[in-house]
Scaffold this active site. Structure first.
Site, short mmCIF file in Angstrom:
data_model
loop_
_atom_site.label_atom_id
_atom_site.label_comp_id
_atom_site.label_asym_id
_atom_site.label_seq_id
_atom_site.Cartn_x
_atom_site.Cartn_y
_atom_site.Cartn_z
N ALA A 1 -6.79 35.55 96.19
CA ALA A 1 -5.96 34.61 95.45
C ALA A 1 -5.62 35.20 94.08
CB ALA A 1 -6.69 33.27 95.28
N ASP B 1 1.66 28.86 79.45
CA ASP B 1 2.74 28.62 78.46
C ASP B 1 2.23 28.92 77.05
OD1 ASP B 1 4.36 27.75 80.48
OD2 ASP B 1 4.35 25.62 79.91
N ARG C 1 0.98 33.13 77.01
CA ARG C 1 1.88 34.27 77.28
C ARG C 1 2.54 34.83 76.03
NH1 ARG C 1 3.72 32.03 83.21
NH2 ARG C 1 2.00 33.06 84.30
N VAL D 1 9.17 62.13 74.81
CA VAL D 1 9.48 62.73 73.51
C VAL D 1 8.44 63.83 73.19
CG1 VAL D 1 9.57 62.30 71.01
CG2 VAL D 1 10.72 60.73 72.59
N GLU E 1 -2.04 37.80 83.51
CA GLU E 1 -1.41 36.53 83.11
C GLU E 1 -0.02 36.35 83.75
OE1 GLU E 1 -1.95 34.75 79.35
OE2 GLU E 1 -3.70 35.99 78.91
N GLY E 2 0.08 36.72 85.01
CA GLY E 2 1.33 36.60 85.76
C GLY E 2 2.07 37.92 85.75
#
Ligand SMILES: Cc1cc2nc3c(=O)[nH]c(=O)nc-3n(C[C@H](O)[C@H](O)[C@H](O)COP(=O)(O)OP(=O)(O)OC[C@H]3O[C@@H](n4cnc5c(N)ncnc54)[C@H](O)[C@@H]3O)c2cc1C
Length: 390
Positions: free
Chosen positions: A130, A239, A242, A336, A362-363
């Site tokens: 999960a 919410d 993030r 670079v 976190e997603g």
């Protein structure tokens, strides 16, 4: 009016965080990364200076800082080392569900502890089967008399080996998918076991562990929020958190940009510093624009929370964009540096490895796009009540 002028307090907090990152984090960051060293001394010093737990409200012993304040600090700490910054800021993730749904008694006890000593807390959602789809979780919580009995295992838990307490998601209605998940607070001394320490590609100074709850008992009031409303609590938590991950990604990208700018002025090829070649200039310009836009998106998503407004779309924009550009900018920084960028002695290869996780935890970048697509195709009213601190 849109105005991101920082207050004097915000400027001095940002300067303090920067000074801490420069003097305490940067000098050891590459050694800690190589050896996977646990940064206990840095945790103790950061806690002493008030650079941890800024989100805690004054009634629970914290400074009650805003979300933009938090983002300013997180960018600076992450500029120092995002692995160490993840360690220092993970309490915010573990606390958010408690701040949103915990009783005053639980808040006083568990949030209060974090303001009294340099303790850590962990957020336990992910399981082997999960990850993005948390509805597949197998951990269960069953009410027995005056206790909840929690049984199961969580993987990839940040600070898991060192946490004093855990925010744990478990199934309370096995047949109800994501509508059957509840959230609990579990003290470590309830019988929590640490099973596995992960050896990681990047952010190696952060701790990531498998945590098992073998028939662990907690009192009934350790249920956070309503029974079977844990999924909603987790989404509301993201919410809030993030913008912080987006700030960390901005810090990593900014560090890479700065190293690339400095190196491009020093490295001479074809008789001139490579910064004189337009191909390098354009790469630097693109990197600078990306850092600038990531910070704007981050500050906007944090400011909406501070105004008490819903920020689901904006926090996903910020997390998705900042995570992606951190990967792009650090990869360009290696470019670079040429072949030297690939060598561990030079600082940018660590940043490229560190950046990868910012597109995952976190997603993932794909899950952020799912949120953005849903919020764009089926927009909700912008002025809905905030999903910020209770
Ligand atoms: C260092 C580290 C620290 C972490 N800290 C924590 C923590 O403290 N607490 C916690 O609970 N978890 C934590 N995690 C777990 C992290 O949040 C998960 O790894 C993440 O959510 C992805 O889950 P997964 O790894 O199972 O990947 P999966 O869900 O199996 O995804 C695999 C791939 O499929 C993609 N995918 C999945 N579903 C979809 C879809 N519907 N559409 C499009 N693409 C999809 C994903 O984007 C990804 O690219 C941490 C992970 C790491 C590596």
């Amino acid at each position: 009016m849109v105005d991101f002028t920082l207050t004097e307090e915000q400027q001095s907090m940002r300067e303090m965080a920067h000074e801490f990152a420069e003097k305490e984090i940067r000098p050891v960051a590459w050694d800690y990364d190589r050896d996977g060293t646990w940064p206990q001394e840095i945790i103790d010093k950061a806690w002493e200076l008030g650079l941890m737990n800024g989100h805690l409200l004054t009634e629970y012993g914290g400074p009650g800082l805003g979300h933009l304040d938090g983002a300013l600090v997180e960018e600076e700490l992450s500029w120092g080392c995002s692995g160490i910054a993840t360690t220092l800021t993970c309490n915010g993730l573990a606390c958010a569900p408690i701040e949103l749904g915990g009783s005053d008694r639980i808040k006083k006890d568990y949030l209060g502890r974090l303001s009294e000593a340099p303790l850590l807390a962990s957020f336990c959602l992910t399981e082997p089967d999960a990850g993005s789809d948390v509805s597949g979780m197998k951990t269960t919580a069953v009410r027995k008399g005056d206790k909840w009995v929690i049984n199961g295992s969580k993987c990839f838990i940040t600070n898991g080996e060192y946490a004093n307490w855990y925010t744990v998601y478990a199934k309370t209605d096995k047949g109800a998918g994501h509508r059957g998940i509840s959230c609990f607070i579990v003290p470590r001394d309830a019988g929590v076991l640490v099973d596995k320490h992960e050896d990681k590609m990047g952010q190696r100074a952060s701790n990531t562990a498998t945590i098992t709850f073998p028939e662990v008992e907690v009192p009934l009031d350790h249920l956070i929020g309503e029974e079977n409303h844990g999924f909603k609590l987790a989404m509301m938590t993201f919410d809030v958190t993030r913008p912080g991950v987006a700030a960390m990604a901005t810090g990593v990208a900014r560090a890479a940009l700065e190293f690339a700018v400095q190196y491009s002025k020093e490295r001479v090829q074809f008789g001139v510093p490579i910064a004189m070649h337009q191909a390098i200039q354009f790469m630097i310009a693109d990197m600078a624009t990306k850092v600038y836009l990531a910070r704007l998106a981050t500050w906007n998503s944090a400011s909406l929370l501070d105004q008490g407004r819903r920020n689901t779309l904006e926090s996903s924009h910020a997390k998705r964009y900042a995570g992606d550009i951190a990967m792009e900018v650090t990869t360009d920084a290696v470019q670079v540096f040429g072949g030297y960028g690939f060598i561990k002695e030079y600082k940018v290869e660590k940043l490229m490895r560190d950046a990868k996780i910012l597109q995952l935890y976190e997603g993932t970048a794909q899950i952020q796009r799912l949120v953005i697509a849903r919020e764009t195709l089926l927009p909700r009213p912008a002025q809905q009540p905030a999903t910020t601190k209770a």
